[in-house]
Design an enzyme around this catalytic site. Structure first.
Site, mmCIF file in Angstrom:
data_model
loop_
_atom_site.group_PDB
_atom_site.id
_atom_site.type_symbol
_atom_site.label_atom_id
_atom_site.label_comp_id
_atom_site.label_asym_id
_atom_site.label_seq_id
_atom_site.Cartn_x
_atom_site.Cartn_y
_atom_site.Cartn_z
ATOM 1 N N HIS A 136 0.840 -1.199 0.000
ATOM 2 C CA HIS A 136 0.000 0.000 0.000
ATOM 3 C C HIS A 136 0.882 1.258 0.000
ATOM 4 C CE1 HIS A 136 -3.710 2.256 1.199
ATOM 5 N NE2 HIS A 136 -2.810 3.085 1.700
ATOM 6 N N GLU A 137 1.807 1.319 0.946
ATOM 7 C CA GLU A 137 2.649 2.516 1.056
ATOM 8 C C GLU A 137 3.568 2.652 -0.163
ATOM 9 O OE1 GLU A 137 1.791 4.714 3.128
ATOM 10 O OE2 GLU A 137 0.464 3.410 4.297
ATOM 11 N N HIS A 193 1.714 4.580 -2.768
ATOM 12 C CA HIS A 193 1.788 6.033 -2.533
ATOM 13 C C HIS A 193 3.167 6.555 -2.950
ATOM 14 C CE1 HIS A 193 -1.972 6.788 -0.460
ATOM 15 N NE2 HIS A 193 -1.747 5.861 0.462
ATOM 16 N N GLU A 206 -4.754 7.769 -2.971
ATOM 17 C CA GLU A 206 -5.213 6.497 -2.434
ATOM 18 C C GLU A 206 -5.500 5.497 -3.553
ATOM 19 O OE1 GLU A 206 -4.885 6.090 0.698
ATOM 20 O OE2 GLU A 206 -5.959 4.228 1.093
HETATM 21 ZN ZN ZN Z 1 -3.174 5.185 1.903
#
Ligand code: ZN
Length: 502
Positions: free
Chosen positions: A265-266, A269, A295
């Site tokens: 997830h990170e 980003h 996101e």
């Molecule tokens: Zn996030």
């Protein structure tokens, strides 16, 4: 005009540098700093913020932007120069509408409120945070009122993080989404027992978990020459420059998944930040265009790639090699079902793809009710329980895992903090569908562990532009359509329809 434009760039980079220095301090505070550093760090950050705010609201900057108006109009809309002037003007107009005293006062209040929450949450003590929330609500209303002319009091607060979105648009969008999701969740949870995920609940040594996460991040496209990974209790990504974008993760030694998917997830980003046009370095263009679009990138890599059958076709053997005693005899199908288990739960950050947005919609509705004055803070814990009972069929036994679970409201963000998560989920599928339409071989490549084509497409179409285009402009340019829920619903139906034979 060239000279004036250069002066603008110089001034903007100075503000950008101060903000980046603040990010270094914030990263250090969340990952390395000993507790004894806290009081001085709070003062240092507030000093820095004050100087940055002075520079961002300097009338000379406003004058410069005025003088550059005709120059901006002479440039093509999608030129970098016009983009920079446009974004700088928006930032300037927003900063100057909020008095410096208010900024300082609110910033102190945020810090105190957050600090109180960190102690009140484990003690299950809602009474301790209640006065802080009441004050936050009051301050958020004041903040919204610096931007008069809105239709709903939350509109200016939403516009800070998801430019162009309003309560009216979001209510319609979320309503349509909820209408699709609720029967799907019911069909899954009432017709069969939840997937068996006992294979994930074993001892997985933390260092091995983190190493695997780093390996996958690098394979996806996260550049460790321009980043690093550290531990933090609430994983986040922070960017000091395009050449230094850092991720954090957390690890539970008795469970596989939390660390791995947080890292993916990170990384999503971070790849967005690392992929921005280097010419934007230090300027307000060198960031994502909105929280929803940001996101969408974390979710795309975490869910559409990271929880897909194709990805695990490739990666599961590698995984079994690392964790041979834990997973050596667990079939891929069992593992795949375990990481995609659908079960209504109490905690947003542990929610599956199907129920996740229901958690967000509850928070979104409750914060609107608070801002509208329909819901008093004193009644918030009970309102929370009621909505969990009606929407997810379960109610938290305490406030710790109920209304106090997320930091957002307690760090000063009532209104505008949650919609980005669901916008991100919706957009992740819309972007992915556009990528596959352009390159139909992407899914086959993912199952061979090749991510370059998808990554390259995202860099070219999304990451590169930073904040030059508004979220609506970017979505239209990249996908040919405005934001809509159909691709996301198609994605969920296809994936979970196959998994649960719906
Ligand atoms: Zn996030």
């Amino acid at each position: 005009m060239q000279e004036k434009f250069q002066e603008l760039e110089t001034r903007l980079r100075e503000i950008g540098d101060l903000n980046a220095i603040g990010s270094v301090l914030g990263w250090d505070q969340s990952t390395q700093m000993p507790p004894g550093g806290a009081p001085a760090r709070a003062r240092q950050m507030s000093t820095l913020r004050r100087i940055a705010h002075q520079k961002a609201t300097d009338p000379v900057l406003g004058q410069l932007l005025e003088e550059l108006r005709s120059y901006e109009e002479s440039l093509p809309y999608d030129s970098d120069e016009a983009g920079l002037i446009r974004v700088a003007r928006r930032n300037y107009e927003r900063s100057t509408k909020v008095p410096a005293d208010f900024v300082a006062h609110f910033s102190r209040h945020r810090a105190e409120s957050f600090h109180t929450w960190t102690k009140a949450r484990p003690a299950n003590d809602f009474a301790a945070v209640k006065p802080y929330l009441e004050k936050t609500l009051d301050l958020r209303r004041q903040q919204a009122n610096f931007f008069p002319g809105y239709e709903h009091i939350a509109d200016p607060l939403i516009d800070f993080s998801d430019q162009g979105m309003t309560v009216a648009t979001l209510r319609e969008l979320f309503g349509a989404l909820r209408e699709q999701l609720v029967p799907m969740v019911q069909a899954i949870t009432t017709t069969q027992p939840p997937a068996d995920d006992v294979c994930l609940h074993q001892h997985f040594p933390p260092e091995q978990q983190r190493a695997l996460g780093r390996e996958v991040a690098a394979r996806l496209g996260y550049d460790f020459q321009r980043g690093r990974e550290d531990l933090a209790p609430h994983p986040f990504t922070t960017s000091f420059s395009i050449g230094d974008v850092r991720i954090t993760t957390r690890v539970d030694p008795e469970h596989f998944g939390g660390c791995f998917f947080a890292t993916m997830h990170e990384s999503g980003h971070a790849m967005y930040q690392q992929g921005i046009n280097p010419a934007y370095e230090g300027t307000p263009l060198a960031r994502g265009t909105s929280s929803g679009v940001h996101e969408s990138q974390s979710r795309l890599w975490e869910n559409l790639v990271g929880r897909s059958r194709g990805f695990w076709n490739f990666f599961y053997p590698r995984m079994q090699e690392t964790f041979s005693t834990q997973l050596g005899s667990v079939p891929l199908e069992t593992f795949y079902r375990a990481i995609n288990k659908v079960q209504p739960g109490l905690i947003r950050v542990y929610a599956d793809e199907m129920t996740y947005n229901l958690h967000i919609i509850i928070r979104f509705d409750l914060e609107l009710a608070m801002l509208e004055g329909r819901l008093a803070i004193a009644d918030l814990p009970e309102a929370w329980r009621e909505r969990y009972r009606s929407d997810l069929g379960i109610a938290p036994p305490d406030d710790c895992d109920g209304v106090m679970q997320d930091m957002h409201w307690y760090s000063g963000n009532i209104g505008g903090a949650f919609q980005g998560y669901t916008l991100g989920n919706i957009l992740s599928a819309q972007f992915y569908e556009a990528a596959v339409a352009a390159h139909p071989e992407i899914p086959a490549q993912l199952s061979q562990g090749e991510f370059g084509l998808l990554f390259g497409w995202l860099v070219k179409n999304v990451y590169w532009h930073g904040r030059k285009f508004t979220p609506a402009e970017l979505v239209k340019r990249v996908t040919g359509k405005p934001l809509h829920i159909d691709p996301y619903i198609r994605y969920l139906r296809a994936k979970y329809g196959e998994l649960y034979a719906l």
